[in-house]
Each structure stands twice: as C-alpha cells, then as structure tokens.
Design a protein around this motif. Structure first.
Motif, short mmCIF file in Angstrom:
data_model
loop_
_atom_site.label_atom_id
_atom_site.label_comp_id
_atom_site.label_asym_id
_atom_site.label_seq_id
_atom_site.Cartn_x
_atom_site.Cartn_y
_atom_site.Cartn_z
N PHE A 171 -8.30 47.52 16.72
CA PHE A 171 -8.57 48.69 15.89
C PHE A 171 -7.33 49.25 15.22
O PHE A 171 -7.43 49.91 14.19
CB PHE A 171 -9.27 49.77 16.72
CG PHE A 171 -10.68 49.41 17.08
CD1 PHE A 171 -11.72 49.64 16.20
CD2 PHE A 171 -10.97 48.82 18.29
CE1 PHE A 171 -13.03 49.28 16.52
CE2 PHE A 171 -12.26 48.47 18.62
CZ PHE A 171 -13.30 48.70 17.73
N LEU B 124 -7.69 54.09 8.55
CA LEU B 124 -8.51 55.21 9.00
C LEU B 124 -9.83 55.29 8.24
O LEU B 124 -10.85 55.63 8.81
CB LEU B 124 -7.74 56.52 8.88
CG LEU B 124 -6.72 56.77 9.97
CD1 LEU B 124 -5.95 58.07 9.69
CD2 LEU B 124 -7.37 56.85 11.34
N ASN C 9 -11.52 52.75 7.04
CA ASN C 9 -12.37 51.71 7.63
C ASN C 9 -12.86 52.13 9.02
O ASN C 9 -14.01 51.86 9.38
CB ASN C 9 -11.62 50.38 7.72
CG ASN C 9 -11.36 49.77 6.36
OD1 ASN C 9 -11.90 50.20 5.35
ND2 ASN C 9 -10.51 48.76 6.32
N GLN C 10 -12.00 52.79 9.78
CA GLN C 10 -12.42 53.28 11.10
C GLN C 10 -13.51 54.34 10.96
O GLN C 10 -14.45 54.37 11.75
CB GLN C 10 -11.23 53.85 11.86
CG GLN C 10 -10.27 52.80 12.36
CD GLN C 10 -9.16 53.40 13.21
OE1 GLN C 10 -9.39 54.33 13.97
NE2 GLN C 10 -7.96 52.86 13.08
N LEU D 200 -16.70 52.56 10.20
CA LEU D 200 -17.15 51.88 11.42
C LEU D 200 -17.74 52.88 12.40
O LEU D 200 -18.79 52.63 13.00
CB LEU D 200 -15.98 51.12 12.05
CG LEU D 200 -16.31 50.28 13.29
CD1 LEU D 200 -17.32 49.19 12.96
CD2 LEU D 200 -15.03 49.67 13.84
N LEU D 201 -17.11 54.04 12.53
CA LEU D 201 -17.62 55.08 13.42
C LEU D 201 -18.97 55.58 12.92
O LEU D 201 -19.90 55.78 13.71
CB LEU D 201 -16.63 56.23 13.52
CG LEU D 201 -17.01 57.38 14.43
CD1 LEU D 201 -17.18 56.90 15.87
CD2 LEU D 201 -15.97 58.48 14.35
N SER E 81 -14.88 48.80 2.84
CA SER E 81 -14.69 48.88 4.29
C SER E 81 -15.63 47.93 5.03
O SER E 81 -15.21 47.24 5.96
CB SER E 81 -14.94 50.31 4.78
OG SER E 81 -13.93 51.17 4.31
N VAL F 266 -16.60 50.81 19.74
CA VAL F 266 -16.10 51.49 18.55
C VAL F 266 -15.57 52.87 18.92
O VAL F 266 -14.46 53.24 18.54
CB VAL F 266 -17.21 51.61 17.48
CG1 VAL F 266 -16.74 52.46 16.31
CG2 VAL F 266 -17.65 50.23 17.01
N HIS F 267 -16.34 53.63 19.68
CA HIS F 267 -15.90 54.98 20.05
C HIS F 267 -14.61 54.95 20.88
O HIS F 267 -13.79 55.86 20.75
CB HIS F 267 -17.01 55.71 20.82
CG HIS F 267 -18.12 56.16 19.93
ND1 HIS F 267 -19.29 55.45 19.77
CD2 HIS F 267 -18.24 57.25 19.13
CE1 HIS F 267 -20.07 56.08 18.92
NE2 HIS F 267 -19.46 57.16 18.51
N VAL G 226 -11.55 53.50 17.95
CA VAL G 226 -11.10 54.19 16.74
C VAL G 226 -10.21 55.37 17.09
O VAL G 226 -10.16 55.82 18.24
CB VAL G 226 -12.28 54.65 15.85
CG1 VAL G 226 -13.11 53.46 15.38
CG2 VAL G 226 -13.14 55.67 16.54
N LEU H 61 -10.77 60.99 14.73
CA LEU H 61 -12.05 60.71 14.08
C LEU H 61 -13.21 60.96 15.04
O LEU H 61 -14.22 61.54 14.66
CB LEU H 61 -12.10 59.26 13.59
CG LEU H 61 -11.18 58.90 12.44
CD1 LEU H 61 -11.29 57.40 12.14
CD2 LEU H 61 -11.52 59.70 11.20
#
Length: 115
Positions: free
Chosen positions: A7, A12, A14-15, A18-19, A64, A101-102, A105, A109
C-alpha cells in the motif's frame, strides 16, 4: 510482499478510491461502476484532511481503478448490461478482503472516513 509495503507505493488518491470500493464491498454494493465509486468517495472522504487535494473526479477514479487493477487489488467485472450503442460500463470489485484495505491504507483516510 507484505501488505504495508504493498500500500505504501499507492498514491493517496488511489488509496482513497480503494477505501471507497472497500466500503462499498462491505455494504454488499459491488461490483460497482466508476460514477458510483466517485460519489461514495466524495461523500465519505469530504472531511479528510490529507494530501488528497480537492475533489476526486471521475477521471481520477478511472485512472485509480486501472492502477489498482494492475496492483491486483481490484478486478474489473464485465458489464451485465450494454447501452444502446452496445458499450457497457465496466464495474469493479475488490480482489482482496475489505479488512486488508482498511489495515493497509493511510490511517488519516480510514479515520476521516469513519468520522
């Protein structure tokens, strides 16, 4: 490659995308099209104070999602319906678990999205 380093190389923006997709997946709303991802990101990340500048455009979301697909974090799902011109909009789903993901990232975020 560990999750943290996986990650760290992602911007950021893209993150954030993704989030947003991870949130939608947790709510059972995936696969989802880019305009819905953008709408969700705008809503959920409006209070986040990070390097993500301004609002996320649909073009940002599309770029993204392509990048995240290259990183094997997201997968494109063929469109179930096609438009009158014969072209269907692609939909996207997570290729990893939402919890991954959580956990991966940027904390800013995740915390901003929860507020």
């Amino acid at each position: 490659m560990g999750n943290a380093s996986r990650f760290e190389s992602i911007s950021l923006t893209n993150q954030a995308v993704l989030l947003g997709l991870a949130d939608l997946a947790s709510e059972g709303e995936t696969p989802v099209q880019t305009h819905n991802v953008r709408q969700h990101c705008k809503q959920r990340l409006s209070g986040v104070d990070t390097e993500v500048v301004g609002t996320i455009s649909e073009a940002d979301v599309i770029r993204s999602l392509y990048r995240l697909e290259e990183e094997e974090l997201v997968e494109e799902v063929p469109a179930a319906e096609t438009s009158p011109t014969g072209k269907g909009r692609p939909a996207y789903a997570l290729a990893v678990e939402s919890d991954t993901v959580h956990d991966g990232v940027a904390d800013d975020l995740v915390e901003g999205a929860r507020d």
